[in-house]
Design a protein around this motif. Structure first.
Motif, PDB file in Angstrom:
ATOM      1  N   LEU A   1       0.825  -1.211   0.000  1.00  0.00           N
ATOM      2  CA  LEU A   1       0.000   0.000   0.000  1.00  0.00           C
ATOM      3  C   LEU A   1       0.861   1.264   0.000  1.00  0.00           C
ATOM      4  O   LEU A   1       0.482   2.275  -0.587  1.00  0.00           O
ATOM      5  CB  LEU A   1      -0.970  -0.017   1.182  1.00  0.00           C
ATOM      6  N   VAL A   2       2.025   1.215   0.639  1.00  0.00           N
ATOM      7  CA  VAL A   2       2.962   2.338   0.577  1.00  0.00           C
ATOM      8  C   VAL A   2       3.488   2.480  -0.847  1.00  0.00           C
ATOM      9  O   VAL A   2       3.499   3.571  -1.423  1.00  0.00           O
ATOM     10  CB  VAL A   2       4.138   2.166   1.568  1.00  0.00           C
TER      11      VAL A   2
ATOM     12  N   ARG B   1       1.451   6.482   7.703  1.00  0.00           N
ATOM     13  CA  ARG B   1       0.133   7.131   7.695  1.00  0.00           C
ATOM     14  C   ARG B   1      -0.834   6.250   6.919  1.00  0.00           C
ATOM     15  O   ARG B   1      -0.648   6.014   5.731  1.00  0.00           O
ATOM     16  CB  ARG B   1       0.217   8.510   7.053  1.00  0.00           C
ATOM     17  N   THR B   2      -1.863   5.787   7.623  1.00  0.00           N
ATOM     18  CA  THR B   2      -2.827   4.885   7.003  1.00  0.00           C
ATOM     19  C   THR B   2      -4.189   5.525   6.790  1.00  0.00           C
ATOM     20  O   THR B   2      -5.065   4.921   6.191  1.00  0.00           O
ATOM     21  CB  THR B   2      -3.004   3.618   7.853  1.00  0.00           C
ATOM     22  N   GLY B   3      -4.370   6.703   7.280  1.00  0.00           N
ATOM     23  CA  GLY B   3      -5.637   7.410   7.155  1.00  0.00           C
ATOM     24  C   GLY B   3      -5.435   8.868   7.469  1.00  0.00           C
ATOM     25  O   GLY B   3      -4.324   9.322   7.738  1.00  0.00           O
TER      26      GLY B   3
ATOM     27  N   GLY C   1       1.084   4.029  -3.174  1.00  0.00           N
ATOM     28  CA  GLY C   1       0.688   5.395  -2.871  1.00  0.00           C
ATOM     29  C   GLY C   1      -0.564   5.531  -2.031  1.00  0.00           C
ATOM     30  O   GLY C   1      -1.011   6.646  -1.761  1.00  0.00           O
ATOM     31  N   GLN C   2      -1.149   4.426  -1.576  1.00  0.00           N
ATOM     32  CA  GLN C   2      -2.359   4.500  -0.758  1.00  0.00           C
ATOM     33  C   GLN C   2      -2.041   4.803   0.701  1.00  0.00           C
ATOM     34  O   GLN C   2      -2.863   5.400   1.400  1.00  0.00           O
ATOM     35  CB  GLN C   2      -3.146   3.205  -0.887  1.00  0.00           C
ATOM     36  N   TYR C   3      -0.878   4.360   1.188  1.00  0.00           N
ATOM     37  CA  TYR C   3      -0.368   4.715   2.508  1.00  0.00           C
ATOM     38  C   TYR C   3       0.880   5.559   2.290  1.00  0.00           C
ATOM     39  O   TYR C   3       1.501   5.489   1.238  1.00  0.00           O
ATOM     40  CB  TYR C   3       0.033   3.487   3.319  1.00  0.00           C
ATOM     41  N   SER C   4       1.253   6.329   3.292  1.00  0.00           N
ATOM     42  CA  SER C   4       2.470   7.130   3.228  1.00  0.00           C
ATOM     43  C   SER C   4       3.403   6.727   4.362  1.00  0.00           C
ATOM     44  O   SER C   4       2.962   6.463   5.478  1.00  0.00           O
ATOM     45  CB  SER C   4       2.147   8.623   3.368  1.00  0.00           C
ATOM     46  N   LEU C   5       4.692   6.705   4.057  1.00  0.00           N
ATOM     47  CA  LEU C   5       5.705   6.342   5.043  1.00  0.00           C
ATOM     48  C   LEU C   5       6.704   7.485   5.140  1.00  0.00           C
ATOM     49  O   LEU C   5       7.154   8.009   4.122  1.00  0.00           O
ATOM     50  CB  LEU C   5       6.404   5.046   4.610  1.00  0.00           C
ATOM     51  N   TYR C   6       7.031   7.865   6.373  1.00  0.00           N
ATOM     52  CA  TYR C   6       7.923   8.990   6.615  1.00  0.00           C
ATOM     53  C   TYR C   6       9.035   8.607   7.581  1.00  0.00           C
ATOM     54  O   TYR C   6       8.799   7.867   8.536  1.00  0.00           O
ATOM     55  CB  TYR C   6       7.155  10.171   7.226  1.00  0.00           C
TER      56      TYR C   6
END
Length: 96
Positions: free
Chosen positions: A22-23, A46-48, A26-31
């Motif tokens: 999902l990262v 970030r999942t939502g 592009g559906q989830y974001s990872l930082y």
């Protein structure tokens, strides 16, 4: 604008495959983050809209936050993952 950094999927051994996919799609974001309240936190997933999983360096979840009280260093792009494209709202015509 947040700088981007690419990290190979193998780096996140404890991040579930579904979350990594999902990262990558592009559906989830990872930082990569700095979180002063817990020095074991290295990343935020970030999942939502208001849900952030705080992760250790290997992807192991430590806690969930509703408000992002951390400093973002980089947005992470994952490499080494096959992303399958999906077409939403695709309808197959009926055969009459």
């Amino acid at each position: 604008m947040t700088s981007r950094k690419t990290i190979h999927r193998q780096h996140f051994a404890k991040l579930p495959e579904e979350a990594a996919s999902l990262v990558a799609s592009g559906q989830y974001s990872l930082y990569e983050v700095v979180y002063e309240k817990n020095d074991r936190v290295d990343f935020a997933l970030r999942t939502g809209y208001d849900q952030f999983y705080m992760l250790q360096s290997d992807g192991e979840p430590l806690c969930v936050l509703r408000t992002p009280d951390f400093v973002v260093r980089y947005q992470i792009d994952l490499e080494g993952i096959d992303v399958k494209a999906a077409v939403l709202n695709f309808k197959v015509p009926e055969v009459v």
